[in-house]
Write a protein that holds these residues in place. Structure first.
Motif, PDB file in Angstrom:
ATOM      1  N   THR A  52       0.824  -1.211   0.000  1.00 59.24           N
ATOM      2  CA  THR A  52       0.000   0.000   0.000  1.00 59.24           C
ATOM      3  C   THR A  52       0.858   1.262   0.000  1.00 59.24           C
ATOM      4  OG1 THR A  52      -0.201   0.031   2.424  1.00 59.24           O
ATOM      5  CG2 THR A  52      -1.890  -1.168   1.197  1.00 59.24           C
ATOM      6  N   LEU A  53       2.161   1.118   0.318  1.00 59.14           N
ATOM      7  CA  LEU A  53       3.094   2.239   0.245  1.00 59.14           C
ATOM      8  C   LEU A  53       4.100   2.034  -0.882  1.00 59.14           C
ATOM      9  CD1 LEU A  53       3.570   2.747   4.079  1.00 59.14           C
ATOM     10  CD2 LEU A  53       2.266   4.197   2.505  1.00 59.14           C
ATOM     11  N   HIS A  54       3.647   1.336  -1.918  1.00 57.46           N
ATOM     12  CA  HIS A  54       4.445   1.045  -3.112  1.00 57.46           C
ATOM     13  C   HIS A  54       3.602   1.493  -4.310  1.00 57.46           C
ATOM     14  CE1 HIS A  54       5.693  -1.692  -6.436  1.00 57.46           C
ATOM     15  NE2 HIS A  54       6.904  -1.499  -5.940  1.00 57.46           N
ATOM     16  N   VAL A  77     -15.321   6.068   1.216  1.00 58.17           N
ATOM     17  CA  VAL A  77     -14.511   4.923   1.608  1.00 58.17           C
ATOM     18  C   VAL A  77     -13.658   5.349   2.791  1.00 58.17           C
ATOM     19  CG1 VAL A  77     -12.685   5.531  -0.041  1.00 58.17           C
ATOM     20  CG2 VAL A  77     -12.875   3.183   0.762  1.00 58.17           C
ATOM     21  N   GLY A  78     -13.498   4.437   3.759  1.00 55.80           N
ATOM     22  CA  GLY A  78     -12.725   4.793   4.940  1.00 55.80           C
ATOM     23  C   GLY A  78     -12.249   3.558   5.673  1.00 55.80           C
ATOM     24  N   PRO A  86      -3.378   4.864   3.327  1.00 47.09           N
ATOM     25  CA  PRO A  86      -2.962   4.897   1.922  1.00 47.09           C
ATOM     26  C   PRO A  86      -3.980   4.238   0.994  1.00 47.09           C
ATOM     27  CG  PRO A  86      -1.646   3.316   3.164  1.00 47.09           C
ATOM     28  CD  PRO A  86      -2.440   4.088   4.159  1.00 47.09           C
ATOM     29  N   ILE A  87      -4.709   3.245   1.477  1.00 49.68           N
ATOM     30  CA  ILE A  87      -5.721   2.587   0.646  1.00 49.68           C
ATOM     31  C   ILE A  87      -6.828   3.577   0.294  1.00 49.68           C
ATOM     32  CG2 ILE A  87      -7.319   0.653   0.452  1.00 49.68           C
ATOM     33  CD1 ILE A  87      -5.708  -0.758   2.658  1.00 49.68           C
ATOM     34  N   VAL A  88      -7.278   4.330   1.295  1.00 45.06           N
ATOM     35  CA  VAL A  88      -8.310   5.341   1.062  1.00 45.06           C
ATOM     36  C   VAL A  88      -7.822   6.357   0.032  1.00 45.06           C
ATOM     37  CG1 VAL A  88      -9.582   7.256   2.132  1.00 45.06           C
ATOM     38  CG2 VAL A  88      -9.393   5.056   3.316  1.00 45.06           C
ATOM     39  N   ALA A  89      -6.598   6.855   0.209  1.00 45.54           N
ATOM     40  CA  ALA A  89      -6.049   7.844  -0.718  1.00 45.54           C
ATOM     41  C   ALA A  89      -5.929   7.275  -2.133  1.00 45.54           C
ATOM     42  CB  ALA A  89      -4.693   8.333  -0.221  1.00 45.54           C
ATOM     43  N   VAL A 132     -15.884   0.254   4.252  1.00 48.22           N
ATOM     44  CA  VAL A 132     -14.715   0.157   5.123  1.00 48.22           C
ATOM     45  C   VAL A 132     -13.655  -0.699   4.431  1.00 48.22           C
ATOM     46  CG1 VAL A 132     -13.849  -0.722   7.337  1.00 48.22           C
ATOM     47  CG2 VAL A 132     -16.081   0.441   7.221  1.00 48.22           C
ATOM     48  N   VAL A 133     -12.418  -0.210   4.390  1.00 42.24           N
ATOM     49  CA  VAL A 133     -11.332  -0.949   3.738  1.00 42.24           C
ATOM     50  C   VAL A 133     -10.221  -1.256   4.734  1.00 42.24           C
ATOM     51  CG1 VAL A 133     -11.807  -0.057   1.428  1.00 42.24           C
ATOM     52  CG2 VAL A 133     -10.261   1.205   2.937  1.00 42.24           C
TER      53      VAL A 133
END
Length: 201
Positions: A52-54, A77-78, A86-89, A132-133
């Motif tokens: 998620t940070l890649h 989404v949250g 990072p998933i939300v972004a 929700v993620v």
């Protein structure tokens, strides 16, 4: 670092499940003895933040989760900070590329001690439907806590969606809470056999 050349985003506009599995195997799947957030002992660990940070990993994840939720009605989404941040972004960015209106929110573990002192941060309003993620689901505790705080805020939880389901009781727990649940991948996609049902209790 992988020697693979940088991806051509024009050629990867759609979710590529096999490539995401490869990235997990290359960067995020580790074997050994680990204690999970749930307190369980495990012989492998999925470090979702390695993807998620890649750049390529987050893009694939975001495309995949939006596709996974395409038949779900939701306004935002949250998820629980910091894993879901990072998933939300990423999802919001891919949604913008697809001209899909969408908002995001972040759920704090603890309310901040100043300002609004809210658990739920972002432009969402009571009455909205939120997906929700989470990166990895084991027993589902983190997502259920996020769902409870979202409900307390006055919103409805449309669905819980994760990148990987470890298949260790999370789906059953979500069902008991009447929370629809979906996952992009399961541990079976990595050739790992899930534990027997009586071992997930």
């Amino acid at each position: 670092m992988s020697a693979r050349p940088p991806p051509d985003w024009t050629e990867t506009a759609m979710y590529d499940k096999q490539r995401l599995v490869e990235l997990f195997q290359e960067r995020a799947l580790k074997f050994g003895q680990f204690t999970l957030a749930s307190g369980k002992q495990a012989s492998y660990y999925l470090d979702g933040k390695q993807l998620t940070l890649h750049a390529e990993g987050l893009r694939l994840i975001s495309q995949g989760l939006l596709d996974l939720l395409q038949d779900v009605e939701f306004d935002a989404v949250g998820g629980m900070s910091i894993g879901a941040d990072p998933i939300v972004a990423g999802i919001l960015t891919v949604a913008a590329e697809r001209n899909q209106p969408l908002l995001g929110c972040l759920v704090r573990k603890e309310a901040k001690g100043h300002g609004t002192q809210k658990y739920v941060e972002g432009p969402v309003q009571p009455g909205m439907r939120i997906a929700v993620v989470e990166d990895v689901v084991t027993t589902g505790g983190s997502s259920i806590l996020a769902a409870e705080r979202i409900k307390d805020f006055g919103c409805e939880v449309a669905c819980v969606a994760t990148i990987v389901d470890r298949m260790e009781g999370g789906a059953e727990r979500f069902a008991s809470e009447n929370l629809p649940f979906r996952s992009l991948l399961t541990i079976e996609d990595f050739g790992i056999t899930p534990p027997a049902k009586d071992e997930t209790a």
